[in-house]
Design a protein around this motif. Structure first.
Motif, PDB file in Angstrom:
ATOM      1  N   LEU A   1       0.859  -1.179   0.000  1.00 17.56           N
ATOM      2  CA  LEU A   1       0.000   0.000   0.000  1.00 17.56           C
ATOM      3  C   LEU A   1       0.896   1.230   0.000  1.00 17.56           C
ATOM      4  CD1 LEU A   1      -1.342  -2.303   2.080  1.00 17.56           C
ATOM      5  CD2 LEU A   1      -3.195  -0.638   2.078  1.00 17.56           C
ATOM      6  N   THR A   2       0.638   2.172  -0.891  1.00 18.01           N
ATOM      7  CA  THR A   2       1.537   3.313  -1.041  1.00 18.01           C
ATOM      8  C   THR A   2       0.796   4.646  -0.958  1.00 18.01           C
ATOM      9  OG1 THR A   2       1.361   3.563  -3.461  1.00 18.01           O
ATOM     10  CG2 THR A   2       2.890   1.895  -2.635  1.00 18.01           C
ATOM     11  N   ASP A   3       1.545   5.653  -0.548  1.00 24.11           N
ATOM     12  CA  ASP A   3       1.024   7.017  -0.561  1.00 24.11           C
ATOM     13  C   ASP A   3       2.187   7.969  -0.281  1.00 24.11           C
ATOM     14  OD1 ASP A   3      -0.782   9.243  -0.557  1.00 24.11           O
ATOM     15  OD2 ASP A   3      -2.363   7.899   0.120  1.00 24.11           O
ATOM     16  N   LEU A   4       1.867   9.251  -0.198  1.00 27.98           N
ATOM     17  CA  LEU A   4       2.871  10.267   0.084  1.00 27.98           C
ATOM     18  C   LEU A   4       3.332  10.163   1.537  1.00 27.98           C
ATOM     19  CD1 LEU A   4       1.128  13.241  -1.745  1.00 27.98           C
ATOM     20  CD2 LEU A   4       3.125  11.958  -2.542  1.00 27.98           C
ATOM     21  N   PRO A   5       4.511  10.687   1.846  1.00 29.65           N
ATOM     22  CA  PRO A   5       5.076  10.527   3.206  1.00 29.65           C
ATOM     23  C   PRO A   5       4.162  10.983   4.328  1.00 29.65           C
ATOM     24  CG  PRO A   5       6.733  11.398   1.704  1.00 29.65           C
ATOM     25  CD  PRO A   5       5.445  11.379   0.941  1.00 29.65           C
ATOM     26  N   ASP A   6       3.439  12.106   4.121  1.00 35.23           N
ATOM     27  CA  ASP A   6       2.613  12.632   5.208  1.00 35.23           C
ATOM     28  C   ASP A   6       1.327  11.859   5.429  1.00 35.23           C
ATOM     29  OD1 ASP A   6       1.426  13.437   2.873  1.00 35.23           O
ATOM     30  OD2 ASP A   6       0.923  15.458   3.566  1.00 35.23           O
ATOM     31  N   ARG A   7       1.036  10.854   4.573  1.00 32.79           N
ATOM     32  CA  ARG A   7      -0.167  10.050   4.741  1.00 32.79           C
ATOM     33  C   ARG A   7       0.124   8.660   5.315  1.00 32.79           C
ATOM     34  NH1 ARG A   7      -2.706  13.571   5.780  1.00 32.79           N
ATOM     35  NH2 ARG A   7      -4.261  11.995   6.221  1.00 32.79           N
ATOM     36  N   LEU A   8       1.373   8.341   5.520  1.00 29.09           N
ATOM     37  CA  LEU A   8       1.726   6.959   5.868  1.00 29.09           C
ATOM     38  C   LEU A   8       1.362   6.579   7.302  1.00 29.09           C
ATOM     39  CD1 LEU A   8       5.160   6.453   4.065  1.00 29.09           C
ATOM     40  CD2 LEU A   8       2.830   6.106   3.223  1.00 29.09           C
ATOM     41  N   ARG A   9       1.337   7.526   8.202  1.00 32.98           N
ATOM     42  CA  ARG A   9       1.049   7.196   9.606  1.00 32.98           C
ATOM     43  C   ARG A   9      -0.344   6.596   9.750  1.00 32.98           C
ATOM     44  NH1 ARG A   9       1.367  11.355  14.823  1.00 32.98           N
ATOM     45  NH2 ARG A   9       0.750   9.816  16.411  1.00 32.98           N
ATOM     46  N   LEU A  10      -1.350   7.282   9.195  1.00 35.63           N
ATOM     47  CA  LEU A  10      -2.722   6.768   9.257  1.00 35.63           C
ATOM     48  C   LEU A  10      -2.843   5.457   8.494  1.00 35.63           C
ATOM     49  CD1 LEU A  10      -5.728   7.229  10.031  1.00 35.63           C
ATOM     50  CD2 LEU A  10      -5.968   8.500   7.875  1.00 35.63           C
ATOM     51  N   LEU A  11      -2.190   5.368   7.360  1.00 38.72           N
ATOM     52  CA  LEU A  11      -2.234   4.159   6.541  1.00 38.72           C
ATOM     53  C   LEU A  11      -1.665   2.963   7.301  1.00 38.72           C
ATOM     54  CD1 LEU A  11      -2.808   2.792   3.834  1.00 38.72           C
ATOM     55  CD2 LEU A  11      -0.634   3.708   2.984  1.00 38.72           C
ATOM     56  N   LYS A  12      -0.517   3.155   7.936  1.00 37.37           N
ATOM     57  CA  LYS A  12       0.101   2.062   8.700  1.00 37.37           C
ATOM     58  C   LYS A  12      -0.798   1.616   9.852  1.00 37.37           C
ATOM     59  CE  LYS A  12       4.939   3.215   7.705  1.00 37.37           C
ATOM     60  NZ  LYS A  12       6.219   3.732   8.269  1.00 37.37           N
ATOM     61  N   LYS A  13      -1.439   2.568  10.503  1.00 42.38           N
ATOM     62  CA  LYS A  13      -2.328   2.230  11.611  1.00 42.38           C
ATOM     63  C   LYS A  13      -3.478   1.357  11.130  1.00 42.38           C
ATOM     64  CE  LYS A  13      -4.097   2.509  15.760  1.00 42.38           C
ATOM     65  NZ  LYS A  13      -3.464   1.808  16.921  1.00 42.38           N
ATOM     66  N   ASN A  14      -4.064   1.700  10.003  1.00 41.29           N
ATOM     67  CA  ASN A  14      -5.193   0.911   9.492  1.00 41.29           C
ATOM     68  C   ASN A  14      -4.765  -0.477   9.044  1.00 41.29           C
ATOM     69  OD1 ASN A  14      -7.453   2.572   9.882  1.00 41.29           O
ATOM     70  ND2 ASN A  14      -6.933   3.819   8.098  1.00 41.29           N
ATOM     71  N   VAL A  15      -3.573  -0.598   8.505  1.00 42.78           N
ATOM     72  CA  VAL A  15      -3.073  -1.922   8.132  1.00 42.78           C
ATOM     73  C   VAL A  15      -2.862  -2.763   9.385  1.00 42.78           C
ATOM     74  CG1 VAL A  15      -1.106  -3.168   7.158  1.00 42.78           C
ATOM     75  CG2 VAL A  15      -2.061  -1.201   5.942  1.00 42.78           C
ATOM     76  N   GLN A  16      -2.285  -2.168  10.420  1.00 46.71           N
ATOM     77  CA  GLN A  16      -2.043  -2.904  11.670  1.00 46.71           C
ATOM     78  C   GLN A  16      -3.342  -3.374  12.304  1.00 46.71           C
ATOM     79  OE1 GLN A  16       0.179  -0.067  13.988  1.00 46.71           O
ATOM     80  NE2 GLN A  16       2.051  -0.331  12.793  1.00 46.71           N
ATOM     81  N   VAL A  17      -4.353  -2.517  12.273  1.00 45.96           N
ATOM     82  CA  VAL A  17      -5.624  -2.830  12.922  1.00 45.96           C
ATOM     83  C   VAL A  17      -6.409  -3.892  12.163  1.00 45.96           C
ATOM     84  CG1 VAL A  17      -7.911  -1.892  13.479  1.00 45.96           C
ATOM     85  CG2 VAL A  17      -5.853  -0.606  14.075  1.00 45.96           C
ATOM     86  N   ASN A  18      -6.335  -3.862  10.832  1.00 45.50           N
ATOM     87  CA  ASN A  18      -7.236  -4.684  10.019  1.00 45.50           C
ATOM     88  C   ASN A  18      -6.607  -5.887   9.338  1.00 45.50           C
ATOM     89  OD1 ASN A  18      -9.911  -3.060   9.988  1.00 45.50           O
ATOM     90  ND2 ASN A  18      -8.335  -1.521   9.602  1.00 45.50           N
ATOM     91  N   VAL A  19      -5.307  -5.937   9.276  1.00 52.61           N
ATOM     92  CA  VAL A  19      -4.641  -7.072   8.633  1.00 52.61           C
ATOM     93  C   VAL A  19      -3.806  -7.799   9.673  1.00 52.61           C
ATOM     94  CG1 VAL A  19      -3.171  -7.831   6.737  1.00 52.61           C
ATOM     95  CG2 VAL A  19      -4.596  -5.817   6.449  1.00 52.61           C
ATOM     96  N   ASP A  20      -4.434  -8.723  10.364  1.00 52.37           N
ATOM     97  CA  ASP A  20      -3.782  -9.557  11.370  1.00 52.37           C
ATOM     98  C   ASP A  20      -3.129 -10.729  10.653  1.00 52.37           C
ATOM     99  OD1 ASP A  20      -2.995 -11.243  13.360  1.00 52.37           O
ATOM    100  OD2 ASP A  20      -4.932 -11.338  14.379  1.00 52.37           O
TER     101      ASP A  20
END
Length: 267
Positions: A136-155
């Motif tokens: 999953l990719t995006d600009l640097p300033d969007r990665l924090r929220l993106l990483k959190k959602n991956v951690q929460v939803n992809v066990d």
């Protein structure tokens, strides 16, 4: 006996890339825009049928999992910030992938997938739940929220595929991780066609990611017909473009304000 119009319509239908259902091939960008705006009439339809931008999170059932996707509504007031909230096109594309896999027209198990402009990460998470190995990719300033959602939803203990997050700026040269040892089998993007200024960089990145076995799915909000026409005209120079009819979408997640296209690089 078939009429000439019926024969021509049938000839314009074909499978594209690794998507097993027949789609209508886009022959002329202007004609496609006319069809979309005339038939779907997006301006007269309700916006954000499946999402709420004021909510902190979106809850959605997909692939036997209860997903909770965090949003950042407060970030929408910051000029230039994208990807802080979900749009209907992301929900539609994610559920389309689930439906296509369930109906046998698409196989994601074990496939390498790159999602562009992941934002909150819903589509990439669903692809991982369907068995894909997703970046999953995006600009640097969007990665924090993106990483959190991956951690929460992809066990990792309860998911058929995998998901990881990486920075990617359209128009830049790609890091080898995206195309080695071979280009990805699939590239995904939702709401990535939003300005003429971003089209050239988006297409540059799509060209770099695309090999002879790469299939691209793009879902977009029907906001600006000029921007979409500009994209289609430019894309059709190097890509075969097909329009995925709503009859092939998840029956509970259709919207006349959204379009899905499938693309493959011309040989």
């Amino acid at each position: 006996m078939k009429s000439r119009d019926d024969e021509e319509a049938a000839a314009a239908m074909r499978t594209v890339g690794s998507y097993g259902a027949a789609v209508r091939v886009v022959e002329e960008a202007a004609e496609e825009i006319l069809l979309l705006w005339t038939i779907q009439q997006p301006a007269s339809r309700r916006q954000n049928e499946f999402v709420r931008h004021s909510s902190i999170s979106l809850r959605l059932d997909a692939c036997g999992h209860h997903l909770s996707i965090l949003q950042s509504p407060s970030s929408m007031s910051t000029p230039g910030v994208t990807g802080a909230v979900l749009w209907d096109s992301g929900v539609v594309l994610g559920k389309f992938l689930e439906h296509a896999v369930d109906s046998g027209s698409l196989v994601l198990q074990g496939k390498r997938v790159v999602e562009l402009g992941s934002g909150c990460g819903l589509v990439g998470c669903i692809a991982a739940l369907l068995g894909a190995d997703v970046i999953l990719t995006d600009l640097p300033d969007r990665l924090r929220l993106l990483k959190k959602n991956v951690q929460v939803n992809v066990d990792e203990g309860n998911v058929r595929g995998s998901a990881r997050v990486s920075e990617l700026t359209w128009g830049d040269e790609l890091d080898p991780e995206f195309i080695e040892p071979s280009p990805p089998e699939f590239v995904l993007g939702s709401d990535v066609i939003y300005s003429e200024g971003a089209v050239e960089d988006l297409l540059f990145t799509l060209r770099q990611l695309s090999g002879c076995h790469t299939t691209i799915f793009l879902a977009g909000e029907l906001r600006d017909d000029a921007v979409l026409e500009f994209f289609l005209e430019a894309a059709m120079e190097e890509f075969l473009v097909g329009h995925v009819d709503q009859t092939q979408w998840h029956p509970d997640y259709c919207s006349n304000r959204v379009a899905i296209f499938v693309l493959v690089k011309k040989s």
